[in-house]
Design an enzyme around this catalytic site. Structure first.
Site, PDB file in Angstrom:
ATOM      1  N   GLU A  95       0.966  -1.251  -0.102  1.00 26.11           N
ATOM      2  CA  GLU A  95      -0.145   0.216  -0.016  1.00 26.11           C
ATOM      3  C   GLU A  95       0.931   1.313  -0.132  1.00 26.11           C
ATOM      4  O   GLU A  95       1.854   1.265   0.751  1.00 26.11           O
ATOM      5  CB  GLU A  95      -1.016  -0.184   1.224  1.00 26.11           C
ATOM      6  CG  GLU A  95      -1.826   1.204   1.366  1.00 26.11           C
ATOM      7  CD  GLU A  95      -2.719   1.093   2.574  1.00 26.11           C
ATOM      8  OE1 GLU A  95      -3.563   2.016   2.760  1.00 26.11           O
ATOM      9  OE2 GLU A  95      -2.261   0.394   3.436  1.00 26.11           O
TER      10      GLU A  95
ATOM     11  N   LYS B 135      -9.101   3.336  -2.828  1.00 25.96           N
ATOM     12  CA  LYS B 135      -9.344   2.671  -1.788  1.00 25.96           C
ATOM     13  C   LYS B 135     -10.854   3.232  -1.382  1.00 25.96           C
ATOM     14  O   LYS B 135     -10.984   4.649  -1.509  1.00 25.96           O
ATOM     15  CB  LYS B 135      -8.523   3.024  -0.606  1.00 25.96           C
ATOM     16  CG  LYS B 135      -8.688   2.313   0.900  1.00 25.96           C
ATOM     17  CD  LYS B 135      -7.383   2.859   1.479  1.00 25.96           C
ATOM     18  CE  LYS B 135      -7.495   1.997   2.988  1.00 25.96           C
ATOM     19  NZ  LYS B 135      -6.059   2.211   3.767  1.00 25.96           N
TER      20      LYS B 135
ATOM     21  N   CYS C 263      -5.790  -2.599   2.679  1.00 24.03           N
ATOM     22  CA  CYS C 263      -5.531  -2.738   4.093  1.00 24.03           C
ATOM     23  C   CYS C 263      -7.011  -2.839   4.603  1.00 24.03           C
ATOM     24  O   CYS C 263      -7.665  -3.951   4.511  1.00 24.03           O
ATOM     25  CB  CYS C 263      -5.091  -1.408   4.491  1.00 24.03           C
ATOM     26  SG  CYS C 263      -4.362  -1.115   6.056  1.00 24.03           S
TER      27      CYS C 263
END
Length: 429
Positions: free
Chosen positions: A123, A210, A244
């Site tokens: 990430e 995201k 994540c």
């Protein structure tokens, strides 16, 4: 955790360590076999069990003292479709995007030299994960220093498309690998935590933004929409990614399962032990390979104070203090750990993926197939791109990251620009 002998069968009592003022419940789970159809015999069996002493064996995790590259041969037959995959565990060169891209190419070249066909980076590898920073933001106030910190972070981000994307595409083509890269995307003055996908011919396939930044990430990153939740059908498998903690969102995972994901990439910034449980669960739930890549960072990988400060912990850190311990891992559809987790340092962690394992796992459990109950539960995904402003004329339309009017539109009299739609209201300027 205290393991306490009990008078019943296989009882393990757990002291949660809470302070005396906290509401605490002691819970017990019983693991024992029924004596089928014989209730009196079952009770007698329980009495016998009370008289027996039980011991519990705690088995330590296997330690690895292997080389930097941990390659796993799954022992598949030669006819099986096998993909060699690598997850990269390494740190960004913070605030220095050109140097980070140079480092990415060195790591990509090394992975390719070991025969990797798919390489996954962590990430925010390009642009950086601003661990420990709060950007001077408190409720009702942003400090001048925090605003300057954001300016520097914004400058380190990349445009998509843009020259850095072109360079990443060229790397993928040069080393003939499928590349999954975590970046900080700059779209005007809003940043997104994004994953970029490239094929082995050097073509940019697309991106995932995201959809839900975590906690203070929300003050620096925008929210992705349903239009960037792709799964790409490639010769090495159907590839997608979640970043994540959005991996903990069941509906997002379900959408990806419905798209047939086979190689589930999970770039992350979470190095805690519990992350491994999430990754194993996703592999089992989705019947897919899970490739989780995290950075391994020491304090010296970030700028020194006062330029960059780890809030609340800076005084306890030395240059060699580990601020992110990695834990990158590769897990099979059966839940078997194929490589990793690694908590020792920067590493390339590789495994051979036998794609036949997917069908074997789906025989047990297909969450959007034979194990679904669509007449009871169903999911609707809003996968159209969202835009805060829509212009009805062609010359004024905004597409993707284009945020400037054309020269001809700028020359147009302001009174002639009409039909700016805000919600359901139509306003004439």
């Amino acid at each position: 955790m205290a393991l306490v002998p009990s008078n019943g069968p296989l009882i393990a009592e757990v002291d949660m360590g809470a302070d005396s003022s906290a509401p605490t419940v002691r819970a017990t789970v019983v693991q024992a076999s029924t004596v089928f159809y014989e209730t009196p015999a079952t009770l007698a069996d329980q009495r016998r069990e009370r008289e027996r002493e039980r011991s519990m064996a705690l088995v330590p995790a296997l330690a690895s003292d292997g080389p930097l590259i941990a390659e796993v041969d799954m022992g598949a037959d030669s006819s099986a479709p096998t993909v060699r995959a690598t997850v990269v565990q390494a740190s960004t060169v913070f605030y220095d995007t050109p140097a980070t891209l140079d480092k990415a190419e060195r790591l990509l070249a090394e992975a390719a030299s070991y025969g990797s066909q798919l390489v996954v980076f962590p990430e925010a590898f390009v642009g950086g994960y601003p661990r420990g920073s709060y950007f001077g933001a408190t409720i009702g106030n942003r400090t001048p220093k925090g605003k300057e910190e954001f300016r520097k972070y914004h400058a380190a981000a990349i445009d998509v498309p843009g020259p850095e994307v072109d360079r990443l595409a060229a790397m993928a083509g040069k080393y003939k690998v499928y590349l999954v890269m975590g970046v900080i995307e700059r779209d005007g003055y809003t940043l997104y935590c994004t994953v970029l996908f490239f094929d082995s011919q050097g073509c940019f396939l697309g991106k995932h933004r995201k959809v839900m930044p975590t906690a203070l990430e929300r003050i620096i990153w925008g929210f992705g929409d349903g239009s960037t939740v792709p799964v790409f059908d490639t010769p090495v498998g159907k590839i997608g990614a979640a970043i994540c903690w959005e991996n903990r969102m069941p509906l997002l995972r379900t959408a990806m399962y419905a798209k047939g994901i086979e190689i589930y990439c999970a770039p992350t910034a979470d190095a805690r032990d519990v992350w491994q449980a999430s990754m194993t669960h996703i592999a089992l739930e989705g019947g897919c390979f899970v490739l989780s890549a995290n950075q391994f960072c020491r304090r010296k990988d970030y700028p020194p104070p006062p330029e960059y400060v780890f809030q609340g912990t800076e005084e306890n850190l030395t240059p060699d203090s580990v601020v992110c311990a990695g834990g990158s891992v590769i897990i099979s559809p059966s839940g078997t750990v194929l490589a990793g987790p690694n908590y020792e340092g920067e590493a390339l962690i590789s495994a051979d993926l036998d794609l036949h394992e997917i069908a074997r796992a789906k025989f047990d459990f297909d969450v959007v197939g034979h194990y679904s109950r669509s007449e009871l539960f169903n999911l609707t995904v809003m996968d159209e791109p969202t835009c805060p402003v829509t212009f009805t004329s062609t010359s004024g339309s905004i597409k993707g990251s284009e945020r400037s009017f054309s020269n001809s539109l700028l020359k147009t009299n302001k009174a002639q620009i009409t039909n700016l739609c805000v919600g359901d209201a139509r306003t004439s300027l």
